[in-house]
Design a protein around this motif. Sequence first.
Motif, short mmCIF file in Angstrom:
data_model
loop_
_atom_site.label_atom_id
_atom_site.label_comp_id
_atom_site.label_asym_id
_atom_site.label_seq_id
_atom_site.Cartn_x
_atom_site.Cartn_y
_atom_site.Cartn_z
N ALA A 56 -3.16 -17.07 -3.80
CA ALA A 56 -2.36 -17.10 -2.56
C ALA A 56 -1.08 -16.28 -2.70
O ALA A 56 -0.68 -15.58 -1.76
N THR A 57 -0.46 -16.34 -3.86
CA THR A 57 0.77 -15.58 -4.09
C THR A 57 0.51 -14.08 -4.02
O THR A 57 1.26 -13.33 -3.37
N LEU A 58 -0.56 -13.63 -4.66
CA LEU A 58 -0.91 -12.21 -4.63
C LEU A 58 -1.32 -11.77 -3.22
O LEU A 58 -0.96 -10.69 -2.75
N LEU A 59 -2.08 -12.63 -2.53
CA LEU A 59 -2.56 -12.29 -1.20
C LEU A 59 -1.42 -12.23 -0.19
O LEU A 59 -1.42 -11.38 0.72
N ALA A 60 -0.43 -13.10 -0.35
CA ALA A 60 0.70 -13.13 0.58
C ALA A 60 1.48 -11.82 0.59
O ALA A 60 2.04 -11.43 1.62
N VAL A 61 1.51 -11.15 -0.54
CA VAL A 61 2.25 -9.89 -0.62
C VAL A 61 1.40 -8.70 -0.16
O VAL A 61 1.90 -7.80 0.52
N THR A 62 0.12 -8.69 -0.51
CA THR A 62 -0.70 -7.51 -0.25
C THR A 62 -1.25 -7.45 1.17
O THR A 62 -1.42 -6.35 1.71
N LEU A 63 -1.53 -8.60 1.79
CA LEU A 63 -2.21 -8.59 3.10
C LEU A 63 -1.41 -7.85 4.18
O LEU A 63 -1.99 -7.03 4.92
N PRO A 64 -0.12 -8.11 4.35
CA PRO A 64 0.63 -7.37 5.39
C PRO A 64 0.60 -5.86 5.17
O PRO A 64 0.50 -5.09 6.15
N LEU A 65 0.69 -5.42 3.93
CA LEU A 65 0.67 -3.99 3.64
C LEU A 65 -0.69 -3.38 3.97
O LEU A 65 -0.76 -2.25 4.49
N LEU A 66 -1.76 -4.11 3.68
CA LEU A 66 -3.10 -3.62 4.00
C LEU A 66 -3.30 -3.46 5.50
O LEU A 66 -3.83 -2.44 5.97
N ILE A 67 -2.86 -4.44 6.26
CA ILE A 67 -3.03 -4.39 7.72
C ILE A 67 -2.24 -3.23 8.31
O ILE A 67 -2.76 -2.46 9.14
N PHE A 68 -0.99 -3.08 7.88
CA PHE A 68 -0.17 -1.98 8.41
C PHE A 68 -0.77 -0.63 8.08
O PHE A 68 -0.86 0.25 8.94
N THR A 69 -1.20 -0.45 6.84
CA THR A 69 -1.76 0.85 6.43
C THR A 69 -3.05 1.15 7.16
O THR A 69 -3.30 2.29 7.54
N PHE A 70 -3.88 0.15 7.37
CA PHE A 70 -5.14 0.35 8.10
C PHE A 70 -4.88 0.83 9.53
O PHE A 70 -5.52 1.76 10.02
#
Length: 448
Positions: free
Chosen positions: A293-307
Amino acid sequence: MSLLKSGSLTLAAGLSQQVFAMLLFLLAVRWLSPADLGQWAMALTLGSLVEVARMGLVQNALIHFLHKSPEDQVRLWTTAVVLSITASLLGGLVITIFAIGLQSVWEMPQLPLLCAGYTLFVLFFGLVRLRDTKYAAQNQFRPAVVSQIMFGFLLLSMLTAWYFTGLPLTAVHLMVLQIAAAFVNFASLYILDGDCRSFRFPGSQHWEKFWEYGRYGLGTNLFSTLLQRLDMLLLGVFAGPATVAAYNVASRFITYLDWPLNSLSTALFPGLAAALPHQDAQQKKQLYNHTIATLLAVTLPLLIFTFLAAPWLVEWLASGKYSEAAPVLRLLLLAGLFKPFGRALGLVLDASGTPQWNFRILLLSALITLIANLILIPAAGLTGAALAATGAITFTIVLSQWLFKKHWSLRLLLVFRHFLHLYGKLLYRVLEFLETPFILKVIKKTQL
């Protein structure tokens, strides 16, 4: 040091590294010809295999043994330094020989020279990273921030000086400047830090236990990176340097997006290595799901924005060139959704003293990646490379979760709850900050 503070510092170190890497790439894509950019990118791709192999051999092993035997710190440090130098030189020799054999196939005549040069870069830069690892084992992450910022400023200063000379910049010139910046960074830090110059000859048991623990980290890192780089290597065979340059633009974004994952993993591992041996099975499973959850909380917003912003970002990064990289980038981003799960499992396996399982899974995945690339790249070019990479990464992670469901028990509901808890804490901190007297005064003045 709290996880919030250590995580912030490692994120700052990773952010500074990626900011300077992005600036370097922005200059390279504008100054180098497509052929030169493709050769430089290929040299960095091959060199990254040496770099991650070196890290896998010594980095987690050093942290692990410093926690187990703090009284033997000097001998452990000496062992790590010698192994780091040896791995860098031997790995550099291998990729240089490999480049000599394939320079005509890839139509990259300067590749052997660039690989030999990058070996020196890995040697100096690797010793700096090893110093950062030593301090990370003591929960001191500020030295990593300092070293990354120092290297970035050194390299940009040298590039600025080169620009004002008016001389043309080639891939070889750029590699020489990278080596020079890495050497000055290494020499400065080791001269100023007396602890890093304290050595004591290790015994045979030190070499044996480093190799016993680190060989699996070496294999895991090597095959994990090979999974990510095999597409570019095979594109060099089937499509040539110009296509490699276009694919490198898309994969460059994936590298930037991986930095929070890598930085948080660096911050989490010392705590996991210290905590897991003393926890029962239920506590271990809970810690594993919290790590995801800690790793996902940081990476998910960046993935969505970049996509969503992929076409604009590619146009900005490549200065209007390589527009065909945008759909490739979106395909590669899909694998990013699964990476926090795979990284968390890798962390707990290493921290539990069973790194061999990471190696075995990735060895199988490397074979699948090779087969997928050989089928899809000749058929679909850039798109085929992205499909092969995304499919192989996703398969590896899903397979590993299934294999270890009994021992670590992934619970998506628990991951989701901790994910929301982390964002709740973040929102509370923001609101708490906005209620400070200084901020209220600023808001009041703005309204007036």
